[in-house]
Design a protein around this motif. Structure first.
Motif, mmCIF file in Angstrom:
data_model
loop_
_atom_site.group_PDB
_atom_site.id
_atom_site.type_symbol
_atom_site.label_atom_id
_atom_site.label_comp_id
_atom_site.label_asym_id
_atom_site.label_seq_id
_atom_site.Cartn_x
_atom_site.Cartn_y
_atom_site.Cartn_z
ATOM 1 N N LEU A 96 -11.584 -27.880 1.820
ATOM 2 C CA LEU A 96 -12.814 -27.345 2.421
ATOM 3 C C LEU A 96 -13.641 -26.530 1.426
ATOM 4 O O LEU A 96 -14.873 -26.582 1.450
ATOM 5 C CB LEU A 96 -12.479 -26.469 3.629
ATOM 6 C CG LEU A 96 -11.861 -27.156 4.851
ATOM 7 C CD1 LEU A 96 -11.547 -26.120 5.927
ATOM 8 C CD2 LEU A 96 -12.786 -28.225 5.411
ATOM 9 N N ASN A 128 -16.865 -29.845 4.830
ATOM 10 C CA ASN A 128 -16.332 -30.500 6.038
ATOM 11 C C ASN A 128 -16.168 -32.002 5.845
ATOM 12 O O ASN A 128 -17.098 -32.660 5.384
ATOM 13 C CB ASN A 128 -17.286 -30.272 7.215
ATOM 14 C CG ASN A 128 -16.825 -29.131 8.088
ATOM 15 O OD1 ASN A 128 -15.639 -28.890 8.202
ATOM 16 N ND2 ASN A 128 -17.759 -28.426 8.694
ATOM 17 N N THR A 154 -14.896 -22.492 10.096
ATOM 18 C CA THR A 154 -14.654 -23.884 9.689
ATOM 19 C C THR A 154 -13.165 -24.136 9.461
ATOM 20 O O THR A 154 -12.621 -25.158 9.872
ATOM 21 C CB THR A 154 -15.447 -24.209 8.401
ATOM 22 O OG1 THR A 154 -16.825 -24.042 8.674
ATOM 23 C CG2 THR A 154 -15.189 -25.634 7.927
ATOM 24 N N THR A 181 -10.880 -26.629 11.706
ATOM 25 C CA THR A 181 -10.176 -27.747 11.065
ATOM 26 C C THR A 181 -8.696 -27.720 11.426
ATOM 27 O O THR A 181 -8.103 -28.766 11.747
ATOM 28 C CB THR A 181 -10.365 -27.694 9.532
ATOM 29 O OG1 THR A 181 -11.760 -27.628 9.240
ATOM 30 C CG2 THR A 181 -9.767 -28.923 8.865
#
Length: 327
Positions: free
Chosen positions: A191, A196, A311, A315
């Motif tokens: 990442l 992404n 994020t 994930t």
């Protein structure tokens, strides 16, 4: 004459293995001191405070959170308690550096960030790798396209703990298992360098208690760039992060998430290994950054930002969903 920077007074909640490492490196950071520590165990609190010269040892986390002398709190309790302990400290206007993973899932992380914003108080996930010099070197080399564009990434983290199913590492309800504990590092490597992914594939094996024993993850990006990520508690692995680029390879050597070396291998030419001459365990780098954020009256890190933490946990949530793991 230049003014002496403000001394930052720290507290630590949760006094296990990682807290010892953090406290050790805190001693190498200028203009800060360990003011107080807290553990549910009085013996552990007293022993830890003596070892690291803390002024106060608490047996209630609430008492540490309310201590007016504390500027910042490092939270090193098991994953499942991160949200509650972070919110406790934020509501008492204490800047919080919370050990990774930030929390158990996205919903918890969103609550923590909302509380920080409501209190106008600094909060950061303590993903120490992001602040290590060798990792910064690799981020810059990739950004500057030292060897051109990234074609493929391989990153792994594996070790074999003692098979004690009551230990935090293996206890499912505490967020134990390979993914949250160590899988976060290979995922972070992908990442932080590629962003992404377009799609995520994952499969896992499990212990009898339902915690994941190993996890294999593939991220697919545009132009069919792939990252192959692995975490396992069944075997020792190389624990490297390797970036295969158009004109060469950049390798974060074992163990890539902690202080180590970087090997540059151009497709034509001589291999070179760079040593960063670390003299600490490596936790001091994130602490220096965090202390400066406090002095600058910042409420969010420009490196380990809220967006990046969101994020990361989103994930991890996606991977958990793919492998059928729920807490």
């Amino acid at each position: 004459m230049s003014q002496q920077p403000k001394t930052i007074h720290w507290g630590i909640i949760g006094l296990g293995k990682i807290a010892n490492k953090f406290a050790t490196d805190l001693q190498a950071v200028p203009n800060c001191e360990l003011h107080a520590v807290a553990s549910r165990s009085e013996e552990k609190a007293n022993t830890f405070s003596k070892k690291y010269n803390a002024k106060v040892a608490y047996t209630r986390y609430e008492d540490l959170a309310k201590d007016p002398k504390i500027d910042a709190v490092y939270i090193a309790t098991p994953h499942s308690f991160h949200k509650a302990h972070t919110i406790l400290c934020l509501n008492n206007k204490k800047a919080v550096l919370c050990e990774k993973p930030f929390a158990m899932n996205s919903q918890e992380v969103d609550e923590m960030i909302a509380t920080a914003i409501d209190n106008n108080t600094l909060l950061m996930e303590a993903l120490w790798t992001y602040f290590l010099p060798h990792y910064h070197y690799v981020l810059k080399a990739l950004k500057d396209k030292l060897y051109g564009d990234i074609l493929k990434v391989e990153a792994d983290f594996g070790f074999k703990p003692k098979m004690d199913m009551s230990s935090r590492v293996l206890k499912k309800e505490l967020g134990g298992g390979s993914l949250l504990d160590i899988g976060i590092y290979p995922i972070f490597a992908a990442l932080s360098t590629l962003g992404n992914p377009k799609s995520i594939d994952a499969n896992a094996t499990f212990f009898d208690n339902g915690a994941d024993a190993s996890c294999d993850i593939t991220f697919t990006y545009n132009n069919n760039i792939k990252t192959y990520l692995k975490s396992t508690l069944l075997e020792e692995t190389a624990t490297q992060a390797i970036f295969y680029c158009e004109h060469g390879t950049i390798t974060l050597n074992s163990r890539f998430h902690e202080p180590t070396t970087v090997t540059l291998t151009p497709n034509s030419g001589k291999e070179e290994t760079i040593d960063f001459n670390y003299t600490t365990i490596g936790y001091n780098f994130e602490t220096v950054h965090f202390n400066q954020l406090i002095r600058d009256n910042k409420t969010e890190s420009d490196i380990m930002s809220f967006n990046f933490s969101k994020t990361l946990i989103q994930t991890l949530d996606t991977v958990r969903h793919k492998i059928g793991l729920s807490y």
